[in-house]
Write a protein that holds these residues in place. Structure first.
Motif, PDB file in Angstrom:
ATOM      1  N   GLY A 279       0.867  -1.522   0.045  1.00  0.00           N
ATOM      2  CA  GLY A 279      -0.048   0.112   0.046  1.00  0.00           C
ATOM      3  C   GLY A 279       0.856   1.311   0.123  1.00  0.00           C
ATOM      4  O   GLY A 279       0.156   2.177  -0.020  1.00  0.00           O
ATOM      5  N   ILE A 280       2.129   1.157   0.222  1.00  0.00           N
ATOM      6  CA  ILE A 280       2.973   2.501   0.194  1.00  0.00           C
ATOM      7  C   ILE A 280       4.039   2.597  -0.772  1.00  0.00           C
ATOM      8  O   ILE A 280       4.882   1.566  -0.613  1.00  0.00           O
ATOM      9  CB  ILE A 280       3.385   2.782   1.724  1.00  0.00           C
ATOM     10  CG1 ILE A 280       2.134   2.700   2.697  1.00  0.00           C
ATOM     11  CG2 ILE A 280       4.148   4.181   1.861  1.00  0.00           C
ATOM     12  CD1 ILE A 280       2.667   2.954   4.308  1.00  0.00           C
ATOM     13  N   ALA A 281       4.266   3.447  -1.747  1.00  0.00           N
ATOM     14  CA  ALA A 281       5.353   3.646  -2.069  1.00  0.00           C
ATOM     15  C   ALA A 281       6.046   4.889  -2.012  1.00  0.00           C
ATOM     16  O   ALA A 281       5.534   5.882  -1.695  1.00  0.00           O
ATOM     17  CB  ALA A 281       5.262   3.273  -3.674  1.00  0.00           C
ATOM     18  N   LEU A 282       7.496   5.021  -2.227  1.00  0.00           N
ATOM     19  CA  LEU A 282       8.233   6.432  -2.156  1.00  0.00           C
ATOM     20  C   LEU A 282       9.085   6.476  -3.357  1.00  0.00           C
ATOM     21  O   LEU A 282       9.998   5.570  -3.597  1.00  0.00           O
ATOM     22  CB  LEU A 282       8.900   6.355  -0.868  1.00  0.00           C
ATOM     23  CG  LEU A 282       9.975   7.751  -0.619  1.00  0.00           C
ATOM     24  CD1 LEU A 282       9.161   8.843  -0.684  1.00  0.00           C
ATOM     25  CD2 LEU A 282      10.911   7.720   0.585  1.00  0.00           C
ATOM     26  N   ILE A 283       8.801   7.630  -3.894  1.00  0.00           N
ATOM     27  CA  ILE A 283       9.634   7.743  -5.155  1.00  0.00           C
ATOM     28  C   ILE A 283      10.372   9.077  -5.242  1.00  0.00           C
ATOM     29  O   ILE A 283       9.802   9.923  -4.865  1.00  0.00           O
ATOM     30  CB  ILE A 283       8.648   7.752  -6.477  1.00  0.00           C
ATOM     31  CG1 ILE A 283       7.802   6.433  -6.748  1.00  0.00           C
ATOM     32  CG2 ILE A 283       9.683   7.761  -7.814  1.00  0.00           C
ATOM     33  CD1 ILE A 283       6.709   6.133  -7.820  1.00  0.00           C
ATOM     34  N   GLY A 284      11.764   9.138  -5.493  1.00  0.00           N
ATOM     35  CA  GLY A 284      12.129  10.365  -5.679  1.00  0.00           C
ATOM     36  C   GLY A 284      13.499  10.664  -5.847  1.00  0.00           C
ATOM     37  O   GLY A 284      13.958   9.646  -6.763  1.00  0.00           O
ATOM     38  N   SER A 285      14.097  11.508  -5.172  1.00  0.00           N
ATOM     39  CA  SER A 285      15.882  11.732  -5.494  1.00  0.00           C
ATOM     40  C   SER A 285      16.665  11.293  -4.151  1.00  0.00           C
ATOM     41  O   SER A 285      17.595  11.362  -4.237  1.00  0.00           O
ATOM     42  CB  SER A 285      16.018  13.258  -5.373  1.00  0.00           C
ATOM     43  OG  SER A 285      15.474  13.955  -4.506  1.00  0.00           O
ATOM     44  N   ILE A 286      15.902  10.597  -3.272  1.00  0.00           N
ATOM     45  CA  ILE A 286      16.601  10.472  -1.881  1.00  0.00           C
ATOM     46  C   ILE A 286      17.495   9.099  -2.280  1.00  0.00           C
ATOM     47  O   ILE A 286      16.955   7.991  -2.245  1.00  0.00           O
ATOM     48  CB  ILE A 286      15.795   9.902  -0.872  1.00  0.00           C
ATOM     49  CG1 ILE A 286      14.797  11.404  -0.630  1.00  0.00           C
ATOM     50  CG2 ILE A 286      16.308   9.962   0.478  1.00  0.00           C
ATOM     51  CD1 ILE A 286      13.653  11.340   0.138  1.00  0.00           C
ATOM     52  N   ASN A 287      18.842   9.030  -2.075  1.00  0.00           N
ATOM     53  CA  ASN A 287      19.581   7.876  -1.547  1.00  0.00           C
ATOM     54  C   ASN A 287      19.759   7.342  -0.531  1.00  0.00           C
ATOM     55  O   ASN A 287      19.443   8.212   0.508  1.00  0.00           O
ATOM     56  CB  ASN A 287      21.038   7.859  -2.334  1.00  0.00           C
ATOM     57  CG  ASN A 287      21.298   8.430  -3.701  1.00  0.00           C
ATOM     58  OD1 ASN A 287      20.461   7.879  -4.735  1.00  0.00           O
ATOM     59  ND2 ASN A 287      21.718   9.794  -3.908  1.00  0.00           N
ATOM     60  N   LEU A 288      19.730   6.085  -0.292  1.00  0.00           N
ATOM     61  CA  LEU A 288      20.018   5.557   1.262  1.00  0.00           C
ATOM     62  C   LEU A 288      21.389   5.749   1.539  1.00  0.00           C
ATOM     63  O   LEU A 288      22.134   5.015   1.810  1.00  0.00           O
ATOM     64  CB  LEU A 288      19.697   4.142   1.104  1.00  0.00           C
ATOM     65  CG  LEU A 288      18.162   3.864   0.804  1.00  0.00           C
ATOM     66  CD1 LEU A 288      17.706   2.352   0.848  1.00  0.00           C
ATOM     67  CD2 LEU A 288      16.986   4.602   1.541  1.00  0.00           C
ATOM     68  N   ASP A 289      22.070   7.082   1.838  1.00  0.00           N
ATOM     69  CA  ASP A 289      23.250   7.391   2.107  1.00  0.00           C
ATOM     70  C   ASP A 289      23.184   8.594   3.219  1.00  0.00           C
ATOM     71  O   ASP A 289      22.192   9.314   3.243  1.00  0.00           O
ATOM     72  CB  ASP A 289      24.053   7.560   1.264  1.00  0.00           C
ATOM     73  CG  ASP A 289      24.074   8.471   0.231  1.00  0.00           C
ATOM     74  OD1 ASP A 289      23.070   9.532   0.477  1.00  0.00           O
ATOM     75  OD2 ASP A 289      24.532   8.916  -0.840  1.00  0.00           O
ATOM     76  N   ILE A 290      24.155   8.901   3.858  1.00  0.00           N
ATOM     77  CA  ILE A 290      24.236   9.902   4.892  1.00  0.00           C
ATOM     78  C   ILE A 290      24.109  11.432   3.976  1.00  0.00           C
ATOM     79  O   ILE A 290      23.667  12.245   4.714  1.00  0.00           O
ATOM     80  CB  ILE A 290      25.693   9.711   5.653  1.00  0.00           C
ATOM     81  CG1 ILE A 290      25.462   8.309   6.714  1.00  0.00           C
ATOM     82  CG2 ILE A 290      25.834  10.942   6.692  1.00  0.00           C
ATOM     83  CD1 ILE A 290      26.846   8.180   7.269  1.00  0.00           C
ATOM     84  N   ARG A 291      24.856  11.335   3.009  1.00  0.00           N
ATOM     85  CA  ARG A 291      24.711  12.598   2.359  1.00  0.00           C
ATOM     86  C   ARG A 291      23.251  12.986   1.741  1.00  0.00           C
ATOM     87  O   ARG A 291      22.816  14.084   1.998  1.00  0.00           O
ATOM     88  CB  ARG A 291      25.563  12.451   1.054  1.00  0.00           C
ATOM     89  CG  ARG A 291      25.304  13.687  -0.101  1.00  0.00           C
ATOM     90  CD  ARG A 291      26.412  13.668  -1.049  1.00  0.00           C
ATOM     91  NE  ARG A 291      27.678  14.311  -0.462  1.00  0.00           N
ATOM     92  CZ  ARG A 291      28.050  15.738  -0.099  1.00  0.00           C
ATOM     93  NH1 ARG A 291      27.016  16.343  -0.248  1.00  0.00           N
ATOM     94  NH2 ARG A 291      29.098  15.807   0.450  1.00  0.00           N
ATOM     95  N   SER A 292      22.479  11.967   1.606  1.00  0.00           N
ATOM     96  CA  SER A 292      21.097  12.506   0.835  1.00  0.00           C
ATOM     97  C   SER A 292      20.587  12.830   2.275  1.00  0.00           C
ATOM     98  O   SER A 292      19.549  13.700   2.201  1.00  0.00           O
ATOM     99  CB  SER A 292      20.625  11.357   0.373  1.00  0.00           C
ATOM    100  OG  SER A 292      20.456  11.440  -1.052  1.00  0.00           O
ATOM    101  N   PHE A 293      20.674  12.073   3.511  1.00  0.00           N
ATOM    102  CA  PHE A 293      19.882  12.034   4.742  1.00  0.00           C
ATOM    103  C   PHE A 293      20.352  13.612   5.301  1.00  0.00           C
ATOM    104  O   PHE A 293      19.246  14.024   6.068  1.00  0.00           O
ATOM    105  CB  PHE A 293      20.289  11.192   5.711  1.00  0.00           C
ATOM    106  CG  PHE A 293      19.403   9.924   5.316  1.00  0.00           C
ATOM    107  CD1 PHE A 293      18.588   9.714   4.142  1.00  0.00           C
ATOM    108  CD2 PHE A 293      19.840   8.653   6.025  1.00  0.00           C
ATOM    109  CE1 PHE A 293      17.821   8.635   3.867  1.00  0.00           C
ATOM    110  CE2 PHE A 293      19.250   7.467   5.535  1.00  0.00           C
ATOM    111  CZ  PHE A 293      18.288   7.392   4.580  1.00  0.00           C
ATOM    112  N   ALA A 294      21.413  14.071   5.348  1.00  0.00           N
ATOM    113  CA  ALA A 294      22.018  15.166   6.153  1.00  0.00           C
ATOM    114  C   ALA A 294      22.208  16.314   5.388  1.00  0.00           C
ATOM    115  O   ALA A 294      22.126  17.519   5.950  1.00  0.00           O
ATOM    116  CB  ALA A 294      23.143  14.730   7.047  1.00  0.00           C
TER     117      ALA A 294
END
Length: 352
Positions: A279-294
């Motif tokens: 039921g949930i999807a997330l699409i975008g520009s976010i990598n799973l890394d510290i740079r994208s998060f912070a």
């Protein structure tokens, strides 16, 4: 009594003064993992490490830039344009960047996802595979507002934004996730971790760069050990060698707790998305890394719809048909020198 110190003695004193100052100053200005990485660099090469930390070590932003973000966010909430036209000036770390990928066309159609405005093979030898969502309806106004917010932050110019769009027959429930260092919280990191903890049956995460922080690693481990089928899809070819070595260092621990890791081979898989259960999807520009998060300004689109997730499952299955699933035994058979190299690269996770 006089002190007659040689140049070498003065250099040694300066060397240790930098180390001690860094030990007192860096830990309280950044996260423990980032502080660890910077302190290692400063302790090994103080005269180089200190200038690099001052340039890149802390995601500092001027008060003016944080104020502009707060004004823009408040304007989006109330549906009005910011009233102050603050003029642009460089007001943050030089490596902070807007990593969002979005386009709004004729106030009617918008695109959001992983695709840059560049040829597929702009990095030679690594043709990209992307994923972009094409949307209509009220979410277009929200994306336009994010674009106007970015424009205002960089130029001080206020753009006219149409406040609403008519609903579409499909009526897919969506929600925008905007994040970046000017926001008061780590929106991308917290939202991704929340989605992982929501999973009850199946979780699929696709990213080109996987350099997780402790919270993300813990969330994945908890999900897998709780019986959730966790599938991580990464790109086999990688255009960032240091990042590739660092992310390899995480595979052993994840495979050991039941996370499945697939390496997609035909192209550089630049897509960034995840799906939770049905039921949930997330699409975008976010990598799973510290740079994208912070550090990066990012954008994500939540879709709360079974039809969207079903389509995502088809895309994920297509990736997996051309991917190699890693096994723990085979991964542990890699040479010792590779493990050592990966461990050293992992120490630099906060630099990537």
């Amino acid at each position: 009594m006089t002190w007659d110190l040689s140049p070498g003695a003065w250099l040694l004193a300066l060397d240790w003064a930098i180390r001690l100052a860094a030990l007192a100053w860096i830990p309280h200005r950044t996260t423990p993992p980032a502080a660890r990485s910077w302190l290692l660099l400063v302790f090994f090469v103080p005269l180089l490490g200190l200038p690099l930390y001052l340039l890149f070590g802390h995601p500092w932003l001027s008060r003016q830039r944080i104020l502009r973000q707060a004004q823009a966010s408040q304007a989006i909430r109330v549906g009005q344009a910011p009233q102050a036209a603050l003029r642009w000036r460089r007001s943050g770390r030089m490596d902070l960047r807007n990593h969002r990928k979005l386009a709004v066309i004729d106030d009617d159609i918008a695109h959001v996802g992983s695709q840059n405005l560049a040829a597929a093979e702009f990095v030679r030898g690594h043709p990209n595979r992307e994923l972009v969502a094409r949307v209509r309806g009220p979410v277009v106004a929200h994306l336009e507002a994010v674009f106007a917010s970015d424009w205002y932050l960089e130029t001080g110019e206020v753009l006219d934004v149409s406040p609403t769009r008519p609903s579409q027959p499909e009526r897919v429930a969506t929600q925008l996730l905007a994040s970046g260092p000017a926001y008061p919280f780590d929106n991308a990191r917290d939202s991704v971790n929340a989605l992982i903890h929501l999973a009850q049956r199946r979780l699929v995460l696709t990213t080109p760069y996987f350099v997780p922080d402790d919270a993300l690693l813990a969330a994945l481990r908890i999900a897998a050990l709780s019986g959730v089928e966790v599938q991580l899809i990464l790109s086999a070819p990688n255009n960032q060698r240091l990042t590739e070595w660092a992310q390899h260092s995480y595979y052993d621990g994840l495979l050991a707790c039941g996370v499945r890791i697939a390496l997609y081979r035909p192209r550089f898989l630049h897509a960034k998305h995840l799906s939770v259960d049905d039921g949930i999807a997330l699409i975008g520009s976010i990598n799973l890394d510290i740079r994208s998060f912070a550090l990066n300004a990012e954008i994500g689109l939540f879709c709360y719809d079974r039809g969207v997730v079903a389509r995502m499952r088809e895309i994920e299955a297509d990736y997996l048909r051309d991917a190699e699933q890693l096994s723990l035994d085979a991964w542990r058979a890699r040479p010792t020198w590779r493990r050592s190299l990966e461990g050293v690269a992992r120490l630099a996770d906060s630099f990537m």
